[in-house]
Design a protein around this motif. Structure first.
Motif, mmCIF file in Angstrom:
data_model
loop_
_atom_site.group_PDB
_atom_site.id
_atom_site.type_symbol
_atom_site.label_atom_id
_atom_site.label_comp_id
_atom_site.label_asym_id
_atom_site.label_seq_id
_atom_site.Cartn_x
_atom_site.Cartn_y
_atom_site.Cartn_z
ATOM 1 N N GLN A 1 -59.772 -4.222 8.001
ATOM 2 C CA GLN A 1 -58.855 -4.947 7.124
ATOM 3 C C GLN A 1 -57.833 -5.718 7.959
ATOM 4 O O GLN A 1 -57.363 -6.771 7.575
ATOM 5 C CB GLN A 1 -58.134 -3.967 6.195
ATOM 6 C CG GLN A 1 -57.386 -4.614 5.053
ATOM 7 C CD GLN A 1 -58.313 -5.036 3.939
ATOM 8 O OE1 GLN A 1 -59.374 -4.467 3.781
ATOM 9 N NE2 GLN A 1 -57.911 -6.027 3.164
ATOM 10 N N VAL A 2 -57.502 -5.155 9.126
ATOM 11 C CA VAL A 2 -56.610 -5.800 10.080
ATOM 12 C C VAL A 2 -57.249 -5.647 11.457
ATOM 13 O O VAL A 2 -57.628 -4.550 11.847
ATOM 14 C CB VAL A 2 -55.209 -5.158 10.096
ATOM 15 C CG1 VAL A 2 -54.297 -5.876 11.088
ATOM 16 C CG2 VAL A 2 -54.607 -5.164 8.710
ATOM 17 N N LEU A 3 -57.385 -6.749 12.195
ATOM 18 C CA LEU A 3 -58.016 -6.725 13.505
ATOM 19 C C LEU A 3 -57.039 -7.286 14.528
ATOM 20 O O LEU A 3 -56.635 -8.449 14.442
ATOM 21 C CB LEU A 3 -59.299 -7.554 13.481
ATOM 22 C CG LEU A 3 -60.278 -7.385 14.646
ATOM 23 C CD1 LEU A 3 -60.699 -5.935 14.808
ATOM 24 C CD2 LEU A 3 -61.501 -8.261 14.419
ATOM 25 N N THR A 4 -56.636 -6.455 15.476
ATOM 26 C CA THR A 4 -55.642 -6.850 16.473
ATOM 27 C C THR A 4 -56.253 -6.795 17.870
ATOM 28 O O THR A 4 -57.367 -6.300 18.077
ATOM 29 C CB THR A 4 -54.424 -5.924 16.426
ATOM 30 O OG1 THR A 4 -54.815 -4.621 16.881
ATOM 31 C CG2 THR A 4 -53.861 -5.816 15.008
ATOM 32 N N MET A 5 -55.490 -7.278 18.848
ATOM 33 C CA MET A 5 -55.914 -7.229 20.242
ATOM 34 C C MET A 5 -56.178 -5.791 20.668
ATOM 35 O O MET A 5 -57.074 -5.521 21.477
ATOM 36 C CB MET A 5 -54.827 -7.866 21.119
ATOM 37 C CG MET A 5 -55.180 -7.941 22.582
ATOM 38 S SD MET A 5 -56.606 -8.995 22.875
ATOM 39 C CE MET A 5 -56.766 -8.827 24.650
ATOM 40 N N LYS A 6 -55.421 -4.868 20.127
ATOM 41 C CA LYS A 6 -55.584 -3.460 20.471
ATOM 42 C C LYS A 6 -56.960 -2.947 20.072
ATOM 43 O O LYS A 6 -57.561 -2.113 20.756
ATOM 44 C CB LYS A 6 -54.485 -2.638 19.795
ATOM 45 C CG LYS A 6 -54.371 -1.207 20.297
ATOM 46 C CD LYS A 6 -53.143 -0.551 19.696
ATOM 47 C CE LYS A 6 -52.958 0.847 20.260
ATOM 48 N NZ LYS A 6 -51.761 1.501 19.710
ATOM 49 N N ARG B 1 -58.323 -13.151 17.990
ATOM 50 C CA ARG B 1 -59.320 -14.223 17.883
ATOM 51 C C ARG B 1 -59.744 -14.702 19.275
ATOM 52 O O ARG B 1 -60.933 -14.908 19.542
ATOM 53 C CB ARG B 1 -58.745 -15.398 17.081
ATOM 54 C CG ARG B 1 -58.579 -15.123 15.608
ATOM 55 C CD ARG B 1 -58.027 -16.358 14.909
ATOM 56 N NE ARG B 1 -57.721 -16.103 13.518
ATOM 57 C CZ ARG B 1 -58.607 -16.136 12.536
ATOM 58 N NH1 ARG B 1 -59.871 -16.408 12.807
ATOM 59 N NH2 ARG B 1 -58.244 -15.901 11.293
ATOM 60 N N GLU B 2 -58.784 -14.902 20.164
ATOM 61 C CA GLU B 2 -59.099 -15.367 21.517
ATOM 62 C C GLU B 2 -59.967 -14.343 22.251
ATOM 63 O O GLU B 2 -60.951 -14.701 22.910
ATOM 64 C CB GLU B 2 -57.802 -15.603 22.293
ATOM 65 C CG GLU B 2 -56.976 -16.775 21.778
ATOM 66 C CD GLU B 2 -55.710 -16.970 22.583
ATOM 67 O OE1 GLU B 2 -55.573 -16.297 23.635
ATOM 68 O OE2 GLU B 2 -54.865 -17.789 22.179
ATOM 69 N N ALA B 3 -59.617 -13.067 22.108
ATOM 70 C CA ALA B 3 -60.378 -12.023 22.794
ATOM 71 C C ALA B 3 -61.788 -11.900 22.231
ATOM 72 O O ALA B 3 -62.747 -11.655 22.980
ATOM 73 C CB ALA B 3 -59.644 -10.688 22.677
ATOM 74 N N LYS C 1 -65.284 -12.396 24.490
ATOM 75 C CA LYS C 1 -66.315 -11.355 24.583
ATOM 76 C C LYS C 1 -67.584 -11.708 23.802
ATOM 77 O O LYS C 1 -68.503 -10.889 23.726
ATOM 78 C CB LYS C 1 -65.759 -10.017 24.075
ATOM 79 C CG LYS C 1 -64.719 -9.381 24.993
ATOM 80 C CD LYS C 1 -64.396 -7.964 24.517
ATOM 81 C CE LYS C 1 -63.556 -7.236 25.548
ATOM 82 N NZ LYS C 1 -63.325 -5.813 25.172
ATOM 83 N N ASN C 2 -67.603 -12.920 23.213
ATOM 84 C CA ASN C 2 -68.764 -13.347 22.410
ATOM 85 C C ASN C 2 -69.104 -12.339 21.321
ATOM 86 O O ASN C 2 -70.270 -12.032 21.057
ATOM 87 C CB ASN C 2 -69.991 -13.571 23.306
ATOM 88 C CG ASN C 2 -69.790 -14.717 24.278
ATOM 89 O OD1 ASN C 2 -69.277 -15.770 23.908
ATOM 90 N ND2 ASN C 2 -70.178 -14.499 25.531
ATOM 91 N N ILE C 3 -68.080 -11.803 20.712
ATOM 92 C CA ILE C 3 -68.269 -10.815 19.656
ATOM 93 C C ILE C 3 -68.578 -11.516 18.341
ATOM 94 O O ILE C 3 -67.939 -12.520 17.980
ATOM 95 C CB ILE C 3 -67.023 -9.916 19.532
ATOM 96 C CG1 ILE C 3 -66.894 -9.050 20.785
ATOM 97 C CG2 ILE C 3 -67.065 -9.058 18.275
ATOM 98 C CD1 ILE C 3 -65.589 -8.329 20.921
ATOM 99 N N ILE C 4 -69.548 -11.024 17.629
ATOM 100 C CA ILE C 4 -69.965 -11.610 16.349
ATOM 101 C C ILE C 4 -69.163 -10.962 15.241
ATOM 102 O O ILE C 4 -69.171 -9.734 15.077
ATOM 103 C CB ILE C 4 -71.471 -11.375 16.111
ATOM 104 C CG1 ILE C 4 -72.280 -12.023 17.244
ATOM 105 C CG2 ILE C 4 -71.892 -11.941 14.761
ATOM 106 C CD1 ILE C 4 -73.731 -11.619 17.246
#
Length: 247
Positions: free
Chosen positions: A205-210, A234-236, A240-243
């Motif tokens: 629900q919330v996605l952070t750098m951590k 978003r930058e990270a 990491k080419n994360i989908i």
């Protein structure tokens, strides 16, 4: 007793972490009545919130406040209804008796009452602080505005109608916690030592750098359509080419 200016300042600070959420803040004449409102303008301008105001606010607010908030103002009905397609939550820091009654009866005679009606019809979450209008509030009792029981029952009836429409009416002390629950109803607190296998099964629900620091290259993660993803996350994710799968 907490100063009225501090109440509004705390509310605006609660909006700052919303990031990708788009809020509509409705300012009434009750808001403009705060003598030190200009102290809160900078904090409001740090959010992504759009603003709609009543004619009373326009009359009572200082020219400095009106000028500084101007770029955020919704200027007319057409603009309001376009914005409503993007709004995630409606915040009313000071719900007045006048606005309460109009919302309960479906009256749409200014941008604020139009926004409230549209919010009800589109089922957009509305969070309103009732310190100025509830017969049971400390403010109302202090001002001696709760002596007519018949009138009190009418106002309580208006509050009940708002609740039937889906609004959340709260006292000032509840604001921050209720706002977080409305924005992130499915968020779960996980332990720090999560494995990649555990992470991949979560819906964020919330996605952070951590969170992203635990992901591995090319991993697939799931989020809700209205989830918050912070700019650093978003930058990270890209690095990491994360989908990211939206569900």
């Amino acid at each position: 007793m907490m100063e009225k200016e501090e109440i509004i300042r705390n509310i605006l600070k609660s909006l700052l972490p919303m990031m990708d959420k788009k809020a509509l803040v409705l300012l009434t004449g009750g808001t403009a009545d705060y003598q030190e409102y200009q102290k809160m303008v900078d904090e409001l301008l740090l959010t992504e919130a759009r603003i709609a105001v009543t004619p009373a606010f326009q009359c009572l607010a200082s020219s400095e406040i009106r000028d500084r908030l101007g770029p955020r103002y919704i200027m007319d009905g057409g603009m309001l209804y376009r914005e409503m397609n993007e709004i995630n939550i409606i915040i009313i820091p000071v719900l007045t008796r006048n606005t309460l009654a109009k919302g309960a009866m479906g009256i749409q005679d200014n941008l604020v009452s139009m926004a409230i009606a549209a919010g009800f019809m589109k089922k957009i979450p509305i969070l309103a602080v009732t310190e100025n209008c509830s017969p049971d509030s400390g403010h109302t009792r202090e001002k001696g505005m709760n002596l007519n029981e018949t009138y009190n029952r009418m106002m309580i009836g208006h509050e009940e109608r708002w609740k039937e429409f889906g609004a959340i009416l709260i006292g000032r002390e509840e604001f921050s916690s209720r706002l977080k629950k409305m924005l992130y109803p499915e968020i779960t607190i996980y332990s720090e030592n999560r494995s990649p296998e555990q992470i991949s099964s979560e819906v964020f629900q919330v996605l952070t750098m951590k969170d992203v620091q635990y992901f591995h290259q090319g991993q697939r993660v799931r989020v809700f359509s209205r989830s918050v993803i912070t700019p650093s996350a978003r930058e990270a994710l890209n690095e990491k080419n994360i989908i990211v799968e939206i569900i």
